[in-house]
Design a protein around this motif. Structure first.
Motif, mmCIF file in Angstrom:
data_model
loop_
_atom_site.group_PDB
_atom_site.id
_atom_site.type_symbol
_atom_site.label_atom_id
_atom_site.label_comp_id
_atom_site.label_asym_id
_atom_site.label_seq_id
_atom_site.Cartn_x
_atom_site.Cartn_y
_atom_site.Cartn_z
ATOM 1 N N THR A 60 1.087 4.170 -2.917
ATOM 2 C CA THR A 60 0.569 5.567 -2.722
ATOM 3 C C THR A 60 1.835 6.477 -3.153
ATOM 4 O O THR A 60 1.677 7.505 -4.070
ATOM 5 N N VAL A 118 -4.767 12.206 -2.344
ATOM 6 C CA VAL A 118 -3.713 11.935 -1.419
ATOM 7 C C VAL A 118 -3.380 13.444 -1.225
ATOM 8 O O VAL A 118 -3.187 14.306 -2.243
ATOM 9 N N PRO A 137 -0.038 7.732 -6.605
ATOM 10 C CA PRO A 137 -1.004 8.287 -5.767
ATOM 11 C C PRO A 137 -2.393 8.973 -6.269
ATOM 12 O O PRO A 137 -2.150 9.131 -7.420
ATOM 13 N N GLU A 191 0.918 -1.161 -0.028
ATOM 14 C CA GLU A 191 -0.117 0.138 0.001
ATOM 15 C C GLU A 191 0.914 1.032 -0.196
ATOM 16 O O GLU A 191 0.485 2.170 -0.815
#
Ligand code: ADP
Ligand code: MG
Length: 687
Positions: free
Chosen positions: A194, A202, A198, A190
């Motif tokens: 990200t 975010v 992203p 994860e």
């Protein structure tokens, strides 16, 4: 994960070479090659909402295009959409661009908003013309990562490699669930997702600042791995043998009673800590920290005697020849009355002297060896080495430390090691780079010291300073140092500067005896000059920063440091520590070349107002960051990919706690983590 990067598609030899320059050789390297920044191309920003400094994706229709000649020739287009408009400006353009960007054309652009003369502008935006029939040109689904790169690789390559890795490669999370839950960490996949892809929701701000939980997860893992590698080293050490240095301490007693001073409480405390270590059957690995002038040398001598009394040899290694000479003098003065034979070994000895020294060490005739790196070069063997003392440790890294230890290995028995430093080690480094060492701290100075008064003076007032030196030496019978620092990082220039300065000062101060030392002067001559300074035959010593560490002449009470603004705070503090060694008031003059920048001013003010080396080091750390403070000088300092010792220091307590759990309960994962992040750490375990 150690799959070579070349197994991915799109990598020819040339590309592989370029990637190698970025230290990307495996799939894993690529995964941890994190974006420098991100661009938001997921939505079109209305022209009415633009703010200076934003990087934005916009769309609009060209109203007018013209070539303007103000100070510089440029092509400008007015782009409008609804009630908003913005100017596009190109300084470099082919005439055909004017044709291409004619009124009525729809454009999509990406760039940074700036305040122009009349209205907001985008200078040299990336742009694409949009066809009305194709007006729903696709937007990006993720923030667009921009990777650190070389000029030969473009961003699309990184995007493709990452996409391939996520699609085809297995990414293993080495953290057991218990660790993740307890320390509130994201799963690895994860976190990587990200960072590489992203989603628009975010926070860009958190991402850019490296403060997103995804970064934190990786930084945690990286720092933990380095911590574990040293932890393992320390554990291995506990399985090694070393001589037990147990005796009645008669020699120590004899030395202490003969000293003209009484040990401070702090000195007694650290001496006892070291003595206890030396009595065990495992090699001591201890770092002795103590501010400049706190009296580390006598602690070293007492420890040396414990080994010598048990029939072992001791090696004392200093970072410079000058300092080793001084130690030779100090130790001789203390140990000769006790009938202990000492020998000195540096690379500048004549062949004959060197051979004699080597012979004395090999036969065991000399119990104490003092010197530089030369002590541990090929051809030097000790009959029975029991303790190695390294002074001013910040110049030696983990690798050198281990090499030294191995050098002393005799039939599976390793010498004890004591490492002394006046540079306080920030906790961040202590637990990552020095986690294999125990620490003792001398936290008080011997009594009767008066803090050095420090003043900051522009170079233009040099004459006044010269007059002051004359007064201090002639009328007060004190001595002074004049430290020349380099203008450029060139040794030759530094020698020249010192020689010229000495020449000028000899002319300006005809009544004073002036000596000169720098790195090019032959060892014998250097020793003579230092001896003369010590015995007061010289009033003023002109020197380069070779005198930075350790030199001890209590009658010297004035120090001038030229170009002080160019030196690091820790270095200035070290230099200043050469004065203020007696009870009389001493002065340090920081000469600078005006004008002085704001930062330089504040740095010099820190030195002027602070006398505590630990506080100074902390301030230095805030200004420059830990990499600079210790890194440039020290090989074997961490090479961090993700973590930042300053930014992530709040993770340290958790890392220590997690390290303990992993080390005890998950040995396999520990190995894998070290292999992933701290490859060189593996070798520590093996040597
Ligand atoms: P450093 O920790 O910077 O290496 P040194 O060992 O060179 O400091 O000691 C600085 C000076 O202080 C030396 O002249 C030393 O003899 C003197 N000194 C050391 N311990 C004491 C003490 N307990 N009382 C008084 N003077 C001391
Ligand atoms: Mg010292």
């Amino acid at each position: 994960m150690t799959v070579p990067i070349t197994t991915l598609q799109g990598i020819g030899e040339r590309v592989a070479e370029q990637l190698a320059r970025l230290k990307i050789e495996t799939v894993e390297d690529m995964l941890f090659h994190l974006p420098l920044r991100y661009e938001d191309r997921t939505q079109i920003k209305p022209l009415t909402q633009l703010k200076v400094g934003d990087n934005v994706l916009i769309e609009g229709t060209i109203q007018a295009t013209e070539v303007k000649i103000t100070r510089k020739r440029s092509l400008v287009c007015m782009l409008t959409e609804g009630a908003g408009n913005v100017m596009l400006r190109f300084f470099h353009f082919y005439p055909s661009l004017r044709e291409k960007l004619k009124p009525g054309i729809r454009l999509r652009c990406f760039g940074e908003v700036r305040q122009g003369y009349h209205c907001l502008e985008l200078v040299h935006p990336q742009y694409e013309c949009i066809d009305y029939s194709n007006s729903t040109a696709l937007l990006e689904e993720h923030l667009t990562p921009i990777y650190p790169s070389t000029s030969h690789l473009n961003q699309s390559l990184f995007h493709s490699l990452i996409a391939q890795i996520f699609e085809k490669q297995e990414i293993i999370d080495y953290f057991p669930d218990t660790i993740r839950n307890q320390f509130n960490l994201l799963p690895l996949i994860e976190a990587l997702h990200t960072l590489h892809h992203p989603s628009p929701s975010v926070s860009l701000k958190a991402l850019q600042a490296g403060k997103h939980p995804a970064h934190r997860r990786l930084a945690f893992e990286e720092l933990l791995a380095h911590h574990l590698s040293l932890y393992a080293l320390r554990a291995r050490n506990r399985n090694r043998n070393a001589p037990c240095l147990i005796n009645d301490g008669q020699l120590t007693q004899a030395l202490v009673t003969q000293l003209p001073f009484k040990l401070t409480t702090a000195q007694q405390k650290v001496t006892a800590e070291i003595a206890a270590d030396l009595r065990t059957e495992h090699p001591m690995q201890r770092l002795l920290q103590g501010d400049v002038g706190s009296g580390k040398t006598i602690v070293a001598a007492i420890s040396a005697l414990q080994a010598i009394e048990s029939g072992y040899q001791v090696a004392v290694m200093a970072p410079t020849e000058l300092l080793s000479e001084q130690h030779k003098r100090t130790f001789s003065q203390w140990l000769e009355p006790l009938q202990i034979e000492l020998t000195w070994l540096t690379s500048s000895l004549t062949k004959k002297k060197r051979e004699q020294a080597i012979e004395k060490l090999a036969s065991g005739q000399a119990s104490l060896a003092i010197g530089t790196h030369a002590l541990f070069q090929k051809g030097v063997e000790f009959a029975k080495l029991g303790l190695v003392i390294v002074d001013e440790q910040h110049r030696f890294g983990v690798h050198q430390r281990l090499a030294l230890r191995n050098k002393g290995n005799q039939d599976g028995s390793y010498p004890h090691q004591l490492i002394m430093t006046a540079t306080p080690i920030p906790r961040t480094l202590a637990m990552t780079t020095y986690a294999d060492l125990e620490t003792s701290i001398i936290d008080e100075l011997p009594p009767g010291r008066t803090p050095v008064t420090t003043v900051i003076i522009p170079n233009t007032r040099r004459d006044e300073i010269v007059a002051r030196i004359n007064h201090v030496c002639q009328n007060e019978g004190r001595q002074a140092y004049w430290v020349c620092t380099l203008i450029k990082e060139s040794e030759i220039l530094q020698f020249q500067a010192a020689e010229e300065t000495a020449e000028q000062l000899r002319k300006a101060l005809p009544d004073l005896q002036i000596g000169l030392v720098h790195g090019r002067i032959k060892s014998k001559e250097k020793e003579e000059v230092m001896e003369k300074f010590k015995t007061k035959q010289l009033d003023l010593l002109v020197a380069t920063t070779v005198i930075e560490v350790g030199v001890d002449v209590p009658n010297a009470s004035l120090m001038i440091i030229e170009n002080a603004e160019r030196l690091g705070l820790a270095q200035l503090h070290q230099l200043r520590g050469r004065v203020g060694r007696g009870a009389l008031q001493s002065y340090c003059v920081l000469l600078y070349q005006p004008p002085l920048s704001q930062i330089a001013q504040s740095r010099l003010a820190t030195i002027r107002d602070t006398h505590d080396g630990f506080a100074i080091a902390k301030r230095d750390l805030d200004i420059r960051g830990p990499g600079e403070v210790l890194g440039t000088r020290q090989k074997g300092v961490l090479n961090l990919k993700v973590a930042d010792l300053q930014r992530d220091k709040d993770l340290l307590d958790d890392i220590v706690a997690a390290g303990k759990i992993l080390f005890e309960d998950y040995p396999e994962q520990c190995k894998l983590l070290v292999r992933r992040w701290a490859k060189e750490g593996l070798h520590y375990g093996e040597v």
